[in-house]
Design an enzyme around this catalytic site. Structure first.
Site, PDB file in Angstrom:
ATOM      1  N   LEU A 136       0.924  -1.240   0.050  1.00 40.71           N
ATOM      2  CA  LEU A 136       0.052  -0.004  -0.165  1.00 40.71           C
ATOM      3  C   LEU A 136       0.944   1.319  -0.079  1.00 40.71           C
ATOM      4  CD1 LEU A 136      -2.889  -0.711   2.523  1.00 40.71           C
ATOM      5  CD2 LEU A 136      -2.826  -1.170   0.218  1.00 40.71           C
ATOM      6  N   ASP A 137       0.396   2.303  -0.675  1.00 35.33           N
ATOM      7  CA  ASP A 137       0.995   3.465  -0.880  1.00 35.33           C
ATOM      8  C   ASP A 137       1.396   3.979   0.644  1.00 35.33           C
ATOM      9  OD1 ASP A 137       1.537   3.430  -3.478  1.00 35.33           O
ATOM     10  OD2 ASP A 137      -0.308   4.615  -4.012  1.00 35.33           O
ATOM     11  N   LYS A 138       2.477   4.863   1.041  1.00 35.40           N
ATOM     12  CA  LYS A 138       2.635   5.449   2.469  1.00 35.40           C
ATOM     13  C   LYS A 138       1.176   5.884   2.868  1.00 35.40           C
ATOM     14  CE  LYS A 138       5.280   9.182   4.623  1.00 35.40           C
ATOM     15  NZ  LYS A 138       5.812  10.342   4.381  1.00 35.40           N
TER      16      LYS A 138
END
Length: 314
Positions: A136-138
């Site tokens: 998942l993106d940050k």
């Protein structure tokens, strides 16, 4: 040990560095140019010293990728919001601001560092990303699956490849789509100018297959709560596809056009809401729902008050 990549050019004429950037999507153009300068790229068994070399159909390009310097990962006492756990599998609710695994600019303080302090992890995910099946993106929150054993890792990876695992997201976008649902089937690749971004590649050969299913959950004036389901899992896929259809994710620092919404958000309003998969050992179906984070709930409440709509059942 150095890694190698071997390509056969097909139906495309382009400058060497641009062509390689379309193939090695995890590498920046400057990194590729440096590899060329170091003599790590061959065309038809001859070292190519210049990035300006033209690649023609039928050329064979061989790239030697030097082994990265790997720092020893340290376990860190970072709290985890556990949604499901047994001896083989762990599903977490990732908060905004937490990077999944160490990388340039984030050598520590990641989800992997937290996991090392919590439990054993599958080793075949890689030295810097043990147990990480998908990312998942940050600043994207929500459900993420972690493999504790190599057997679990291989089985979960196979599910993702076969598209039998179901990944559902909720996101708030700018604007109001004209239809109630749709499918975005547009290839995604590294942006041709800004190498830190991804983009829809209208020339399919320059991107990788990317398919996103979406439907409207709630219309909120000039904003919309949308349910997304991933068929593929490209970098920034939902964020890129949302922007492509003219409705970028609210507060996306990369793909939105800088709209102001009046709510303090840590990043894009995108949440990995539900994850459905087959248990790698028992083969029973597991469905885990990650509660919306407080900032997402606040955003919905503010938008509902603005348009005086009743609360959703989600």
């Amino acid at each position: 040990m150095n890694e190698t990549s071997d390509f056969l050019a097909k139906n495309q004429i382009d400058r060497l560095d641009r062509w390689l950037a379309s193939q090695l999507t995890d590498f920046s153009r400057s990194r590729i140019q440096k590899l060329i300068e170091q003599g790590s790229v061959k065309i038809n068994d001859q070292i190519c010293p210049t990035k300006n070399k033209i690649v023609k159909p039928g050329d064979r390009i061989y790239v030697i990728i030097p082994e990265a310097e790997i720092s020893e990962l340290q376990a860190e006492n970072i709290p985890l919001d556990i949604l499901y756990e047994d001896d083989h599998l762990l599903i977490l609710n990732k908060p905004a601001g937490l990077v999944v695994h160490p990388a340039a600019g984030h050598p520590a303080g990641t989800l992997v560092n937290a996991l090392l302090a919590h439990c054993p992890l599958a080793e075949i995910g890689g030295v810097q990303r043990p147990g990480i099946v998908h990312r998942l993106d940050k600043d994207t929150t929500g459900a993420i699956a972690i493999a504790k054993t190599d057997q679990a890792y291989q089985h979960l990876q196979a599910q993702l490849k076969a598209k039998t695992a179901r990944r559902e997201y909720l996101g708030v976008v700018y604007g109001s789509p004209k239809t109630e649902s749709g499918i975005i089937d547009q290839p995604i690749g590294r942006h041709l100018v800004d190498r830190k971004k991804m983009a829809v590649m209208l020339e399919e050969k320059k991107g990788r297959l990317a398919v996103t299913h979406w439907r409207v959950e709630e219309r909120l004036g000039n904003y919309t709560l949308i349910h997304f389901q991933l068929e593929t899992g490209r970098t920034h896929q939902i964020r890129v596809h949302s922007a492509y259809m003219g409705h970028p994710i609210v507060a996306d620092p990369v793909y939105s056009s800088g709209h102001k919404i009046g709510v303090n958000l840590p990043g894009q309003a995108l949440h990995a809401w539900r994850l459905s998969l087959e248990h790698p050992i028992s083969r029973q179906m597991i469905q885990v729902t990650a509660p919306l984070p407080p900032h997402f709930v606040t955003l919905l409440e503010v938008l509902r008050r603005r348009v005086a709509l009743p609360a959703s059942s989600i």
